[in-house]
Each structure stands twice: as structure tokens, then as C-alpha cells.
Design an enzyme around this catalytic site. Structure first.
Site, short mmCIF file in Angstrom:
data_model
loop_
_atom_site.label_atom_id
_atom_site.label_comp_id
_atom_site.label_asym_id
_atom_site.label_seq_id
_atom_site.Cartn_x
_atom_site.Cartn_y
_atom_site.Cartn_z
N HIS A 63 -7.42 4.36 10.11
CA HIS A 63 -6.86 3.24 10.84
C HIS A 63 -5.77 2.54 10.04
O HIS A 63 -4.84 1.98 10.62
CB HIS A 63 -7.97 2.25 11.22
CG HIS A 63 -8.84 2.74 12.34
ND1 HIS A 63 -9.49 1.88 13.21
CD2 HIS A 63 -9.15 3.98 12.76
CE1 HIS A 63 -10.16 2.59 14.11
NE2 HIS A 63 -9.97 3.87 13.84
N ASN A 91 -10.93 -2.12 15.34
CA ASN A 91 -11.27 -2.32 13.92
C ASN A 91 -12.44 -3.27 13.70
O ASN A 91 -12.90 -3.43 12.56
CB ASN A 91 -10.05 -2.85 13.16
CG ASN A 91 -8.98 -1.79 12.97
OD1 ASN A 91 -9.27 -0.61 12.96
ND2 ASN A 91 -7.73 -2.22 12.84
N HIS A 189 -15.34 13.24 13.02
CA HIS A 189 -16.40 12.74 13.91
C HIS A 189 -17.74 13.41 13.63
O HIS A 189 -18.73 13.11 14.31
CB HIS A 189 -16.02 12.96 15.38
CG HIS A 189 -14.89 12.09 15.83
ND1 HIS A 189 -14.26 12.26 17.05
CD2 HIS A 189 -14.27 11.04 15.25
CE1 HIS A 189 -13.31 11.35 17.18
NE2 HIS A 189 -13.29 10.61 16.10
#
Length: 321
Positions: A63, A91, A189
Site C-alpha cells: 500500500h 488502510n 494473499h
């Protein structure tokens, strides 16, 4: 208007790609030779007690790099009159800031004013992955910290779990990441948890008609519905059931079985190149995922870095100097 917004997005992202030189392995060997060891020991201290912190630390680095480049702007707190990236909805579920702060505190004692928060984050992400049986890689260093952090930029520029392949390719491509990087980095993931609202539309209202996503396994949908009720905004579930604390290739197995949680996971099967990669990782003994992941992380870690006299070396990672 939409076209103008898209063009401005691409122009900004291309600037970040162009401004990606100047980092190198061993950057601190003379100015702070123990810095990597200090970050690793700090990260190990936290991960050994809470292995689930590995995923949010990795996600934090993602991010950071996808908004303004890898400049540590995701670490900054909001100030009066300015809401920072940290407060953007994608976030708000990030955790592990205490790991970065602890490493920074130790490094300020060892070599004051020398090591950037953005470099600490890049190393902590690497070390967190390796500490849960994942790969390790050499991290080029020498980033400096940005002074700007804007909530709206995070909301606009971060990939979402709802993205289709075309959107993902555009978002990654604008940052200099190719289709292979997209499918490889999606493999992150394999660790972590997700709130139900990130995928609940696939279970309850995929096209707005109260239907389910036909690209998700029906038995898996039924299983997820027992955990995620309609309009559930608090429950979290494992992204890679059974091995969400271990970095491995099981994610690609889940995607192949149409059991990836997100629409963006399912999107990997809609393109021939990403689908071929997913299928190629199913044999763990012939998998190239660990090697590929390290390479793509290094590439991502060079996006939009500040070097030389640009930016600053923060004294505290959550605050500008």
C-alpha cells in the site's frame, strides 16, 4: 471528464516509474552496518509472538508503494487539516505499525538520523515473509521518506478486491509492473485475513439481483455464508484456509478450485497468461513462486523512490520532521 481523470492518473504513475533509480543493496554498509540485523531482530521479536502480523506488514509495504511510491507515506499520521493515507478505508485494517516504530527507535540509538522509515518498512515486509516459511530476497536500500500523505490518493490508487483483470492490469502497468508481477504479487494473499465486506457481494448480491458469483465454487459460498452474514462488517475470515499463517503456494490451488476470496483473485483465471502461471504453481516441487515473488517485490520496491536530497529521514515514522 472520466477520460481526463484516467489520463492524469497514468501521467502521475508514469512519473513514479521514471523516478525509481538510486537504491542499492548494501546502501548502509558504512553509515549503519547493523541496520538490517536490527530490523530483522525487531521483526522477529513481534512475529514470533504474533505470526498473523506478517500479512499486514507485507500489505503495508504494498500500500505504501502503490501510492506516491515507496516513500513511507502510509506510515504518517493525519494532522489538523489533512487526512493521511493511513485513514483511507483500505488502510484502516493495517496493523504492525508498532514493529516499524520499534525498529526505528532502535536504529535512532544505533545511528541517529540515518535510516529512513521507508527502508525499514521494505525490510520488515521481507523479514516477516521469511519468518513464516516464505522466501527471502536482497532489498535495495537508500529510500528517503516523503513529506506528503493524502487520504484521497490512497482511496483512488490502490487496487481493490473487486477489480477485474483489465483494471488490475492498468493499475499495475501504470506503475511499471507487468502481468507476471500482477499474478505473482497476488500470491501474497496466501497469508492473512479479510473482512467479509471485501467479498460479500460475491455471496449475496453479485449483479444487484440477489445472486451469487458464478465464478466462485458453490460449496465454498455455502461455507462462507455460515461465517459472513448479509451486511456483516466486522467478521474476518482466512484468505487461504488452513495455511493462512504460512507463506506457500496453496493460494494458487485455491484460485484454481474457484475458492479465491476476492473477485480480483478469480480474475486471474480470466487471462491466459495469469491462468497459465496459476496452473504452473500447483506442483510445489516445480514451483517458481518463491523466486518470482522475491523478484517482483524488488521491482515493486523501486517504484517512485525518493533519493539524494529529496524527502527527508524522519525521526519518528508517524510524523514529519
Amino acid at each position: 471528464m472520466a477520460t481526463l481523470k484516467f489520463l492524469s492518473f497514468v501521467i502521475v504513475q508514469l512519473f513514479l516509474v521514471a523516478n525509481s533509480k538510486g537504491v542499492e543493496v548494501g546502501y548502509y554498509k558504512k553509515t549503519c552496518p547493523n541496520m538490517e540485523a536490527i530490523v530483522k531482530e525487531t521483526t522477529k521479536h513481534y512475529i514470533s509472538r504474533a505470526p498473523t502480523l506478517a500479512a499486514p506488514l507485507l500489505r503495508m509495504h504494498f500500500h505504501d508503494c502503490f501510492v506516491r511510491g515507496c516513500d513511507g507515506s502510509v506510515l504518517l499520521n493525519s494532522t489538523k487539516g489533512n487526512q493521511a493515507e493511513k485513514d483511507a478505508i483500505p488502510n484502516q485494517s493495517l496493523r504492525g505499525f508498532q514493529v516499524i516504530d520499534a525498529a526505528k527507535f532502535a536504529l535512532e540509538k544505533e545511528c541517529p538520523g540515518t535510516v529512513s522509515c521507508s527502508d525499514i518498512l521494505a525490510l520488515a515486509a521481507r523479514d516477516a515473509v521469511s519468518l513464516i516459511n516464505g522466501p527471502s530476497w536482497q532489498v535495495p536500500l537508500g529510500r528517503r521518506d516523503g513529506r506528503v500523505s493524502i487520504l484521497s490518493e490512497a482511496s483512488k490508487n490502490l487496487p481493490t478486491p473487486f477489480d477485474n483483470f483489465t483494471t488490475l492490469k492498468t493499475t499495475f502497468g501504470a506503475l511499471g509492473l507487468n502481468v507476471k508481477d500482477l499474478v505473482v504479487l497476488s500470491g501474497g494473499h496466501t497469508i492473512g485475513m479479510s473482512h467479509c465486506f471485501s467479498f460479500s457481494s460475491r455471496l449475496y448480491n453479485f449483479t444487484g439481483k440477489g445472486d451469487m458469483d458464478p465464478n466462485m465454487d458453490k460449496n465454498y459460498i455455502a461455507q462462507l455464508k455460515t461465517k459472513c452474514k448479509l451486511n456483516d462488517v466486522t467478521t474476518i475470515v482466512e484468505m487461504d484456509p488452513g495455511s493462512f499463517k504460512s507463506f506457500d503456494t496453496d493460494y494458487y490451488t485455491m484460485v484454481t478450485k474457484r475458492r479465491g476470496l476476492f473477485a480480483s483473485d478469480a480474475a486471474l483465471l480470466t487471462n491466459s497468461q495469469t491462468k497459465d502461471y496459476v496452473l504452473s504453481q500447483l506442483n510445489p516441487h516445480g514451483s517458481t513462486f518463491f523466486k518470482d515473488f522475491g523478484e517482483s517485490m524488488v521491482k515493486m520496491g523501486k517504484i517512485g523512490v525518493l533519493t539524494g536530497k529529496a524527502g527527508e529521514i524522519r525521526k519518528h515514522c508517524a510524523f514529519r520532521n
